[in-house]
Each structure stands twice: as C-alpha cells, then as structure tokens.
Design a protein around this motif. Structure first.
Motif, mmCIF file in Angstrom:
data_model
loop_
_atom_site.group_PDB
_atom_site.id
_atom_site.type_symbol
_atom_site.label_atom_id
_atom_site.label_comp_id
_atom_site.label_asym_id
_atom_site.label_seq_id
_atom_site.Cartn_x
_atom_site.Cartn_y
_atom_site.Cartn_z
ATOM 1 N N MET A 105 0.828 -1.203 0.000
ATOM 2 C CA MET A 105 0.000 0.000 0.000
ATOM 3 C C MET A 105 0.864 1.257 0.000
ATOM 4 S SD MET A 105 -3.099 -0.826 2.676
ATOM 5 C CE MET A 105 -3.754 0.829 2.509
ATOM 6 N N ALA A 106 1.870 1.273 0.866
ATOM 7 C CA ALA A 106 2.734 2.444 0.973
ATOM 8 C C ALA A 106 3.517 2.663 -0.314
ATOM 9 C CB ALA A 106 3.685 2.281 2.154
ATOM 10 N N ARG A 107 4.035 1.586 -0.874
ATOM 11 C CA ARG A 107 4.789 1.701 -2.129
ATOM 12 C C ARG A 107 3.923 2.230 -3.257
ATOM 13 N NH1 ARG A 107 5.424 -3.668 -5.143
ATOM 14 N NH2 ARG A 107 3.265 -3.012 -5.534
ATOM 15 N N ASP A 108 2.734 1.651 -3.425
ATOM 16 C CA ASP A 108 1.858 2.063 -4.526
ATOM 17 C C ASP A 108 1.437 3.525 -4.374
ATOM 18 O OD1 ASP A 108 2.120 -0.480 -5.468
ATOM 19 O OD2 ASP A 108 0.110 -1.150 -4.874
ATOM 20 N N TYR A 109 1.121 3.925 -3.133
ATOM 21 C CA TYR A 109 0.721 5.308 -2.924
ATOM 22 C C TYR A 109 1.886 6.249 -3.196
ATOM 23 C CZ TYR A 109 -1.029 9.547 -0.716
ATOM 24 O OH TYR A 109 -1.419 10.848 -0.472
ATOM 25 N N ALA A 110 3.087 5.877 -2.757
ATOM 26 C CA ALA A 110 4.252 6.732 -2.962
ATOM 27 C C ALA A 110 4.601 6.880 -4.439
ATOM 28 C CB ALA A 110 5.454 6.162 -2.203
ATOM 29 N N LEU A 111 4.367 5.838 -5.206
ATOM 30 C CA LEU A 111 4.633 5.923 -6.641
ATOM 31 C C LEU A 111 3.600 6.798 -7.351
ATOM 32 C CD1 LEU A 111 5.572 2.201 -7.390
ATOM 33 C CD2 LEU A 111 7.108 4.183 -7.542
ATOM 34 N N ASP A 112 2.374 6.782 -6.842
ATOM 35 C CA ASP A 112 1.285 7.520 -7.490
ATOM 36 C C ASP A 112 1.211 8.982 -7.038
ATOM 37 O OD1 ASP A 112 -1.257 7.431 -9.135
ATOM 38 O OD2 ASP A 112 -2.087 8.011 -7.185
ATOM 39 N N ARG A 113 1.544 9.259 -5.792
ATOM 40 C CA ARG A 113 1.407 10.610 -5.226
ATOM 41 C C ARG A 113 2.470 11.543 -5.778
ATOM 42 N NH1 ARG A 113 0.401 15.163 -3.442
ATOM 43 N NH2 ARG A 113 -0.124 15.641 -1.267
ATOM 44 N N GLN A 114 2.026 12.626 -6.334
ATOM 45 C CA GLN A 114 2.930 13.651 -6.860
ATOM 46 C C GLN A 114 3.036 14.806 -5.869
ATOM 47 O OE1 GLN A 114 4.671 13.449 -9.930
ATOM 48 N NE2 GLN A 114 3.912 11.330 -9.813
ATOM 49 N N ILE A 115 4.244 15.215 -5.554
ATOM 50 C CA ILE A 115 4.466 16.303 -4.610
ATOM 51 C C ILE A 115 5.683 17.108 -5.043
ATOM 52 C CG2 ILE A 115 5.776 14.768 -3.072
ATOM 53 C CD1 ILE A 115 4.687 16.435 -0.713
ATOM 54 N N LEU A 117 6.280 10.952 -4.870
ATOM 55 C CA LEU A 117 6.700 10.870 -3.473
ATOM 56 C C LEU A 117 7.762 9.786 -3.286
ATOM 57 C CD1 LEU A 117 6.231 11.754 -0.517
ATOM 58 C CD2 LEU A 117 4.411 10.044 -0.396
ATOM 59 N N ALA A 118 7.669 8.724 -4.075
ATOM 60 C CA ALA A 118 8.632 7.628 -3.967
ATOM 61 C C ALA A 118 10.040 8.046 -4.370
ATOM 62 C CB ALA A 118 8.179 6.453 -4.832
ATOM 63 N N GLY A 119 10.161 9.176 -5.025
ATOM 64 C CA GLY A 119 11.478 9.630 -5.452
ATOM 65 C C GLY A 119 12.301 10.247 -4.338
ATOM 66 N N TYR A 120 11.698 10.495 -3.198
ATOM 67 C CA TYR A 120 12.423 11.121 -2.087
ATOM 68 C C TYR A 120 13.128 10.048 -1.246
ATOM 69 C CZ TYR A 120 10.021 15.428 -3.279
ATOM 70 O OH TYR A 120 9.567 16.541 -3.954
ATOM 71 N N HIS A 124 13.914 5.043 2.240
ATOM 72 C CA HIS A 124 14.463 4.424 3.441
ATOM 73 C C HIS A 124 13.359 3.787 4.291
ATOM 74 C CE1 HIS A 124 18.483 6.861 3.443
ATOM 75 N NE2 HIS A 124 18.350 6.046 2.414
ATOM 76 N N LYS A 125 12.215 4.470 4.401
ATOM 77 C CA LYS A 125 11.099 3.899 5.147
ATOM 78 C C LYS A 125 10.672 2.560 4.548
ATOM 79 C CE LYS A 125 8.822 8.121 6.896
ATOM 80 N NZ LYS A 125 8.814 7.769 8.330
ATOM 81 N N LEU A 126 10.491 2.538 3.236
ATOM 82 C CA LEU A 126 10.044 1.316 2.570
ATOM 83 C C LEU A 126 11.087 0.210 2.683
ATOM 84 C CD1 LEU A 126 8.443 2.845 -0.661
ATOM 85 C CD2 LEU A 126 7.314 2.197 1.457
ATOM 86 N N ALA A 127 12.348 0.564 2.589
ATOM 87 C CA ALA A 127 13.414 -0.434 2.714
ATOM 88 C C ALA A 127 13.444 -1.032 4.112
ATOM 89 C CB ALA A 127 14.761 0.192 2.375
#
Length: 268
Positions: free
Chosen positions: A136-146, A151-154, A159-162
């Motif tokens: 869930m966290a990975r998919d949301y981070a890939l989809d969320r633009q900020i 978001l997954a690019g930060y 580090h959180k996901l790892a």
C-alpha cells in the motif's frame, strides 16, 4: 488489564482469558464440577460464531481443559466494542453449561504447546499484514505527486520502505522456521515460536505505522484504509500476550540458559 488469548480454527475456539497474574491459581475463576462449567471468559475472538470451545477451568483445585458446546442454554455470548472492527470479540458466560473434561497432557503443558503453535499462526498473519502495508505504501508513494515529482522519489520515503521490507523478510524467515519446528522438532518450537512472535509483531507494527505516515493525513481516513491494518496490528500484538512474556520465553529456551540459571542459583 485483560489480554485476549483466543485462536480460531474451523468452528473451534480456545476460550481462556489470561490476566496479568497468569492463568492458573487465583487467576483461574472458571470452574468444572459435576460435568458443568461455570465462569466468564473475555474477550474471546470470534466467540460469536464458534460452535465448540476448549475452556481452561479449575477442576478439583487443578487447572484442566473442558470441551463445551456453545449452542446450549447454559452459554451466553455478548459482543464487545472492539478496537479491531473487522474481528469481533465476545464475553462468553458459562452458567452450568454441560461440558466434558479432556484427557491427555496436563492443562499447563497443553496450553504451552497451543500457545507456541498459535504464535506461529499469528506470525504468518502479521507477516501478511506487514507485506500488505508495504505494498500500500509503495503504490501510494509511486502515485502521489508532490513538488513536481513522485513521493517515492524522495530518499526518506525510500528508506522507510526499505526498513519495512527488511523487517518483513526477517519475520517471514522466522515464521517459516517456527512452522517447520512445529511439525519436525518439538523441542525447538518454544524458542522458534518466541522468535517468530517477536519479530512478526515488530515488523507489523513498524509497517502499519509507517504506512500511515507515508499516506499522510489521508492515512487516518476511511478513504485510505490504512488504519484497519493498524487496528489489526494492535490486536495481534496483544492477542497472545505482549512482548514481555514472549521475550522471557525466548530467553528461557536459549540453549544453555537453564544450565546458566542453575549455576547462578547455586552461586547465590
């Protein structure tokens, strides 16, 4: 404080309630006399849909296990308000309910063995929940633009996901080993089950909380559903006792721990 200690398989539940003082001696209030069980067990997970219950009782001053059919006049089940809205808990009251004592190992031995096996089952559930949180966290981070990028690019999110992944894989490995021990090496099961229990609830706790953090404010709403995993994580973390009893059980079953304890006692 009352910790729920119920595991479900098919239409059967183990119905016992372990308080801070343990489940034997003065803490054991349910009684068996003349083929009847009287007492209260709470909270019992899935107690409203179970057909049979194995109940820890005081029989002749000793702990014993009694088999009780729950669909009878002497049993009353009351649904409780539960933190985990997807897993109902009940208070089960026995008022002279017809029951049958179970033969075999002593109640203490049987409960210890059951708790170890239940810890293995719960470890796999926690691993599955933690992995779902990671997805869930990975998919949301890939989809969320900020700020113009995903978001997954930060790096902080990476580090959180790892960290979640590392915890999940460690817990999965311990769960597999404990499952093997349950079927092939009974003498190794107490140590393996304790390790699986501790790493699994730790992995699920971290995954559930970080999943909410990655989602931000939306993670607390019904739109994201992250909180359902957090609720299940909190329930699983207490359902078989918290970290302390399992840490003590792990330490006590480390090879050489008993011998070391005997040496320290002799030295004292």
């Amino acid at each position: 404080m009352v910790a729920p200690t119920c595991q479900r398989r098919g239409d059967r539940d183990l119905c016992l309630c372990r308080r801070v003082g343990g489940w034997t001696g003065a803490a054991l209030k349910a009684t068996f006399e003349g083929g009847k069980v009287s007492g209260v067990k709470t909270p019992v997970a899935d107690g409203g849909i179970a057909g049979l219950a194995v109940v820890l009782v005081n029989s002749g001053g000793k702990p014993a296990l009694a088999l009780v059919e729950l669909d009878q006049a002497g049993v009353t089940r009351t649904k409780l308000d539960s933190f985990d809205q997807l897993r109902a808990h009940y208070t089960v009251r026995f008022d002279g309910a017809t029951a049958e004592l179970l033969n075999g190992p002593t109640a203490g031995q049987a409960i210890d063995r059951l708790f170890d096996r239940a810890a293995v089952q719960a470890a796999f559930e926690a691993v599955g929940g933690a992995e779902a949180c990671l997805t869930m966290a990975r998919d949301y981070a890939l989809d969320r633009q900020i700020f113009g990028r995903a978001l997954a690019g930060y790096q902080a999110i990476k580090h959180k996901l790892a960290d979640i992944l590392v915890g999940v894989e460690l817990a999965r490995s311990n769960a597999y080993y404990a499952a093997w021990a349950a079927e092939n090496a009974a003498d190794e099961l107490p140590l393996a089950a304790s390790a699986a229990r501790l790493t699994a609830i730790g992995a699920f706790e971290n995954a559930a909380r970080e999943n909410i953090q990655v989602h931000g404010g939306i993670g607390y709403t019904f739109e994201a559903n992250c909180h359902f995993y957090y609720r299940r994580e909190r329930t699983l973390a207490l359902s078989l006792g918290g970290r302390e009893p399992w840490a003590n059980r792990l330490i006590a079953n480390i090879p050489g721990a008993q011998a070391q304890g005997n040496l320290q006692a002799e030295a004292a």
